[in-house]
Motif scaffolding. Sequence first.
Motif, PDB file in Angstrom:
ATOM      1  N   THR A 129       0.824  -1.210   0.000  1.00 25.15           N
ATOM      2  CA  THR A 129       0.000   0.000   0.000  1.00 25.15           C
ATOM      3  C   THR A 129       0.861   1.264   0.000  1.00 25.15           C
ATOM      4  O   THR A 129       0.622   2.193  -0.770  1.00 25.15           O
ATOM      5  CB  THR A 129      -0.931   0.024   1.229  1.00 25.15           C
ATOM      6  N   SER A 130       1.874   1.287   0.852  1.00 22.38           N
ATOM      7  CA  SER A 130       2.726   2.474   0.946  1.00 22.38           C
ATOM      8  C   SER A 130       3.535   2.683  -0.331  1.00 22.38           C
ATOM      9  O   SER A 130       3.705   3.815  -0.798  1.00 22.38           O
ATOM     10  CB  SER A 130       3.659   2.369   2.153  1.00 22.38           C
ATOM     11  N   LYS A 131       4.009   1.581  -0.925  1.00 22.07           N
ATOM     12  CA  LYS A 131       4.778   1.697  -2.165  1.00 22.07           C
ATOM     13  C   LYS A 131       3.891   2.131  -3.328  1.00 22.07           C
ATOM     14  O   LYS A 131       4.320   2.905  -4.202  1.00 22.07           O
ATOM     15  CB  LYS A 131       5.461   0.363  -2.496  1.00 22.07           C
ATOM     16  N   ALA A 132       2.656   1.647  -3.338  1.00 19.51           N
ATOM     17  CA  ALA A 132       1.720   2.025  -4.401  1.00 19.51           C
ATOM     18  C   ALA A 132       1.459   3.532  -4.361  1.00 19.51           C
ATOM     19  O   ALA A 132       1.450   4.208  -5.398  1.00 19.51           O
ATOM     20  CB  ALA A 132       0.412   1.263  -4.251  1.00 19.51           C
ATOM     21  N   ASN A 161      -7.203   1.821  -8.765  1.00 19.27           N
ATOM     22  CA  ASN A 161      -6.616   0.549  -8.320  1.00 19.27           C
ATOM     23  C   ASN A 161      -5.830   0.663  -7.022  1.00 19.27           C
ATOM     24  O   ASN A 161      -5.791  -0.287  -6.233  1.00 19.27           O
ATOM     25  CB  ASN A 161      -5.713  -0.033  -9.413  1.00 19.27           C
ATOM     26  N   ILE A 162      -5.179   1.802  -6.798  1.00 20.88           N
ATOM     27  CA  ILE A 162      -4.337   1.906  -5.593  1.00 20.88           C
ATOM     28  C   ILE A 162      -5.162   2.056  -4.317  1.00 20.88           C
ATOM     29  O   ILE A 162      -4.616   2.031  -3.216  1.00 20.88           O
ATOM     30  CB  ILE A 162      -3.335   3.080  -5.694  1.00 20.88           C
ATOM     31  N   GLN A 163      -6.480   2.191  -4.462  1.00 15.85           N
ATOM     32  CA  GLN A 163      -7.328   2.224  -3.272  1.00 15.85           C
ATOM     33  C   GLN A 163      -7.325   0.855  -2.586  1.00 15.85           C
ATOM     34  O   GLN A 163      -7.447   0.750  -1.370  1.00 15.85           O
ATOM     35  CB  GLN A 163      -8.775   2.606  -3.658  1.00 15.85           C
ATOM     36  N   THR A 166      -3.002  -4.116  -5.718  1.00 16.31           N
ATOM     37  CA  THR A 166      -2.534  -5.483  -5.989  1.00 16.31           C
ATOM     38  C   THR A 166      -1.236  -5.365  -6.783  1.00 16.31           C
ATOM     39  O   THR A 166      -0.845  -4.273  -7.190  1.00 16.31           O
ATOM     40  CB  THR A 166      -3.566  -6.269  -6.817  1.00 16.31           C
ATOM     41  N   HIS A 167      -0.593  -6.480  -7.024  1.00 15.16           N
ATOM     42  CA  HIS A 167       0.689  -6.457  -7.728  1.00 15.16           C
ATOM     43  C   HIS A 167       0.556  -6.021  -9.196  1.00 15.16           C
ATOM     44  O   HIS A 167       1.566  -5.715  -9.840  1.00 15.16           O
ATOM     45  CB  HIS A 167       1.356  -7.842  -7.657  1.00 15.16           C
TER      46      HIS A 167
END
Length: 211
Positions: A129-132, A161-163, A166-167
């Motif tokens: 999550t933090s990296k996204a 999507n970043i809500q 996923t990879h």
Amino acid sequence: MQSTLLLAVRHGGRMERGSRRRSEPEEADKGRMKRTIIKDWKTRLSYFLQNSSNSNKRKSKKAGKHRTYFRPSPEEAQLWSEAFDELLANKYGLAAFRAFLKSEFCEENIEFWLACEDFKKTKSPQKLTSKAKKIYNDFIEKEAPKEINIDFQTKNMIAQNIQGPTHSCFSAAQKRVYSLMENNSYPRFLESEFYQELCKKTPISRAAQGT
């Protein structure tokens, strides 16, 4: 009439000699420019290799290992021209390509691609999550410090999507950036003075580029 022709011939002779005299400094300037370009490339490459090596050194202390990068042989460097993936898979080649993109003021493309590669290897949901969010803030959102060139629809899709990341959040954007580099920057890199210098089959000591 004869005197006019004689003057013209003499004048022409002086012009030709003057032209030859000017060509020598031009050749010297061209040689100096080429050496300057190669020197600048080596400086940029040394910078990236040093940073990469220092990073690996810090990591290797935990593992008890030490990595040193060597200048590739001409044969190894020539392999990079066979496929873009061959270049990216080589530590020295990747650093050289990053230096090249920096010289073209588009290093954000390789930085985004590398960030995505790291993102896909992340296992912790919290770190994912933090990296996204960081990738989105650095590369995707409008007027981001390293904003990449992707279409509006892809940006919107990523924002959604970043809500619940996923990879595969950035897969479409990463493919787009990869294609841009492969079709535009990569061919120019292969034609660059620095790459051509690496491919020259001259005796070169395989000295370590970083410690």
